[in-house]
Design an enzyme around this catalytic site. Sequence first.
Site, short mmCIF file in Angstrom:
data_model
loop_
_atom_site.label_atom_id
_atom_site.label_comp_id
_atom_site.label_asym_id
_atom_site.label_seq_id
_atom_site.Cartn_x
_atom_site.Cartn_y
_atom_site.Cartn_z
N GLU A 1 -96.20 43.05 -5.03
CA GLU A 1 -96.73 44.32 -4.53
C GLU A 1 -95.97 45.52 -5.12
O GLU A 1 -94.75 45.58 -5.02
CB GLU A 1 -96.61 44.33 -3.00
CG GLU A 1 -97.29 45.50 -2.35
CD GLU A 1 -97.27 45.40 -0.81
OE1 GLU A 1 -97.33 44.28 -0.26
OE2 GLU A 1 -97.18 46.46 -0.19
N HIS B 1 -97.76 55.26 -3.89
CA HIS B 1 -98.37 54.18 -4.67
C HIS B 1 -99.00 54.74 -5.94
O HIS B 1 -98.83 54.21 -7.02
CB HIS B 1 -99.48 53.50 -3.85
CG HIS B 1 -98.95 52.45 -2.92
ND1 HIS B 1 -99.73 51.47 -2.39
CD2 HIS B 1 -97.73 52.25 -2.43
CE1 HIS B 1 -99.01 50.70 -1.62
NE2 HIS B 1 -97.79 51.16 -1.61
#
Length: 418
Positions: free
Chosen positions: A83, A374
């Site tokens: 991730e 992100h």
Amino acid sequence: MRNSSISKFFEKSRKEKLDIVKNFANLSEEELKILQSNNGGISFEKADKMVENAIGTFSLPLGIATNFKINGKDYLIPMVIEEPSVIAAASKGAKIARIKGGFDVSADESYSIGQIQVLDVDVSNGIRKIKESEKKILELANSKSNTLSKMGKGAKEVSCKEIDTPLGKMLIVELLIDVGDAMGANITNTMCETVSPIIEKITGGRVLLRILSNYSTRRIVKAKAIFDKDGVGGDEVVDDILMAYQFADNDVYRAVTHNKGIMNGTIAVANATGQDSRAIEASANAYAARTGKYRSLSKWSKDKDGNLVGSLELPLSVGIVGGISNVHPVAKICTKILDVTSAKELACVMTATGLAQNYSAIRALATEGIQKGHMRLHARNLAAAAGATSDQIDQIVQKMIKEKKISLDRAKKLLEQI
Ligand code: MEV
């Protein structure tokens, strides 16, 4: 003195990062070669011996979290995770915790619990008889490990409990075993199987299951850190983080996600060092529900100066001897990078990483949200893939975020224009 606070580590080339890690952990050329090889460190032949029906191997990214100071010692922390943002978030959390001295962590001795299920038995009579024979049972269990016995470790206690089930009452006998620096599943199972015949003889009952419990309540690790108020972003941010924590502690839907964020940190280190991550997660989730309600595994408050105080308690069963931690070449190197000399020390590092991760997740959620970070990271990766140097990356990232056009093509175009 080793220093894990490395400026702009994320902007360095792979070679530069590897050199830093090599010097920090005193890695050999051979070890460096293993890290550089692109097969994730494990050959098919090895994989074939580890599991049944093997057809290949499977790699995941290995990164390094910086800035960690735990019990006064600096660590570079290897993390294996698919991730994005997790390694950056752990490093960021550790950077803020470092301002006030880093993480204080302590771990119980490594006691593993083995369970023996006894059926068709007069339970209270059985409990009395087992207690009378405790010494004999322990001696027999300990005959299975000279190594543990020589170190003064091994089976230490026998306890009994009754459980009432729809199929009748059962006697559960539990062995408490000090497994030292091992995770301890194998020796625990062996000892349970070894003592079962005499448990049948003593109680007159029939033994069915003989197995380790993954609920490691005798291997509790406690981590604490103070996150400097200004580093966090001021009084309002601290207060909003406390509100975010209350949400997690009082709503199971939020608590599961909050605890998953903690596992992002803890499990990434577990993966890097070859631990049984399923055991860790199963145990952590049971522990989160130990009051009868599933709650946050971490606790957040503020001190009298308004600094944010975080703590995390986890039942953690990990090992640095036995298991794949000694077989997998990359797991071995990761353990060397960590420079941990005991299973307890590794458990402390894993808990501190979970706490750092949790801090960064709830801080992001209570401020700008997690998507912005992100996207920034994604944009950085694209700019780097387009061939930008570290000076150019910042410019390209800023432009792509402003335009809300984040793609490799756009990064290449912007690079041409610089
Ligand atoms: C994502 O992998 C983890 C978070 O969802 C954790 C959290 O919500 O606290 C960001």
